[in-house]
Design an enzyme around this catalytic site. Sequence first.
Site, PDB file in Angstrom:
ATOM      1  N   ASP A  90      19.187  -7.512  32.067  1.00 54.28           N
ATOM      2  CA  ASP A  90      18.375  -8.543  32.732  1.00 54.28           C
ATOM      3  C   ASP A  90      19.297  -9.465  33.555  1.00 54.28           C
ATOM      4  O   ASP A  90      20.442  -9.709  33.152  1.00 54.28           O
ATOM      5  CB  ASP A  90      17.649  -9.342  31.631  1.00 54.28           C
ATOM      6  CG  ASP A  90      16.517 -10.190  32.173  1.00 54.28           C
ATOM      7  OD1 ASP A  90      16.044  -9.921  33.290  1.00 54.28           O
ATOM      8  OD2 ASP A  90      16.090 -11.122  31.451  1.00 54.28           O
ATOM      9  N   GLY A 185      10.859 -19.668  31.198  1.00 52.29           N
ATOM     10  CA  GLY A 185      10.821 -20.683  30.137  1.00 52.29           C
ATOM     11  C   GLY A 185       9.409 -21.156  29.827  1.00 52.29           C
ATOM     12  O   GLY A 185       8.452 -20.404  29.910  1.00 52.29           O
ATOM     13  N   GLY A 213       9.278 -14.498  34.001  1.00 50.81           N
ATOM     14  CA  GLY A 213       8.681 -15.756  33.556  1.00 50.81           C
ATOM     15  C   GLY A 213       7.244 -15.583  33.119  1.00 50.81           C
ATOM     16  O   GLY A 213       6.380 -16.388  33.454  1.00 50.81           O
ATOM     17  N   THR A 237      10.624 -15.883  26.124  1.00 52.28           N
ATOM     18  CA  THR A 237      10.574 -17.206  25.485  1.00 52.28           C
ATOM     19  C   THR A 237       9.604 -17.276  24.309  1.00 52.28           C
ATOM     20  O   THR A 237       9.978 -17.697  23.208  1.00 52.28           O
ATOM     21  CB  THR A 237      10.188 -18.276  26.531  1.00 52.28           C
ATOM     22  OG1 THR A 237      11.098 -18.195  27.629  1.00 52.28           O
ATOM     23  CG2 THR A 237      10.259 -19.673  25.930  1.00 52.28           C
TER      24      THR A 237
HETATM   25 ZN   LIG Z   1      13.859 -13.413  34.818  1.00 47.56          ZN
END
Ligand SMILES: [Zn+2]
Length: 290
Positions: A90, A185, A213, A237
């Site tokens: 990643d 996040g 995301g 996350t």
């Molecule tokens: Zn990313």
Amino acid sequence: MLVNGNEILLKAREEHYGVGAFNVNDYGAVEAILGAAEETRTPVIIQIGDWTDPNAAESKAKNPWDAKMFMNFVRYRADISPVPVCIHLDHCRTYEGCIRSIKLGATSVMIDASMCSFEENIAITKKVIEAARGCGVTVEAEIGHVDGHAGDTTGKLYTTVDEAVRFYEETKVDSLAVAIGTVHGIYAEEPVLQYDRIAELRDAIPAPLVMHGASGLNAEQYKKCVERGITKINFATYMQLAGADAIEKMVDANRAAGERSRFQALYSAGVAGMRAIVKEHIGYFQTKSI
Ligand SMILES: [Zn+2]
């Protein structure tokens, strides 16, 4: 079985379903992800970081395991799995990092030069592709920019169709991360997703589209993104939060009962918590069983 990105994503793009790409930094997360994928009999992507980056001050803190030892485990575990598993690097900013990960056994890498100029992004992506193709490793790149903290709702950072077409024609990249309104996040405010843009991008280039995301969207938002043409969905996350929540819950329950907690039980609870949220999201992404 261990496969590269194309072996999972091209079929998914063709058949209009999404595949989750879940980040790991420890053994339990690998077990949680593969446990969920094997239970649902679906292909899955495990994402690693460039742990051996000598310039990343936090790389050791993020992953205390020896990178080679950990990757040997991930590769072996993926190899004996009955479902297709891709091991993907990643967000790597450097050519050297991509090469390091290929050497350690990644079957797919992301070269992220989205912070650089468009021309520089094309140049470094081509360089990584040239090296990776010879190893049967697939390459993801990013254009536009998926921000780390706050959402940009002005539209200026969204990936345009013209950019995507030009980038694809110049590089022939295997998959492309596009900025369509998500942020990395935890969301500070409601994201504004560009569903029409996803559909336009999908029609414009043959490379599977990647959404970064993706933590914190709801089932309806995932469904719409996948229907419009998002194929790979990065999710990290909320998986971490789910594992920690499960542990906290067990500690609280034990304390309320006047009992002490044991590590093995907490660890297992954390892994089970992560596995449950991964399974839930495999459902939201509509990943097809093999
Ligand atoms: Zn990313």
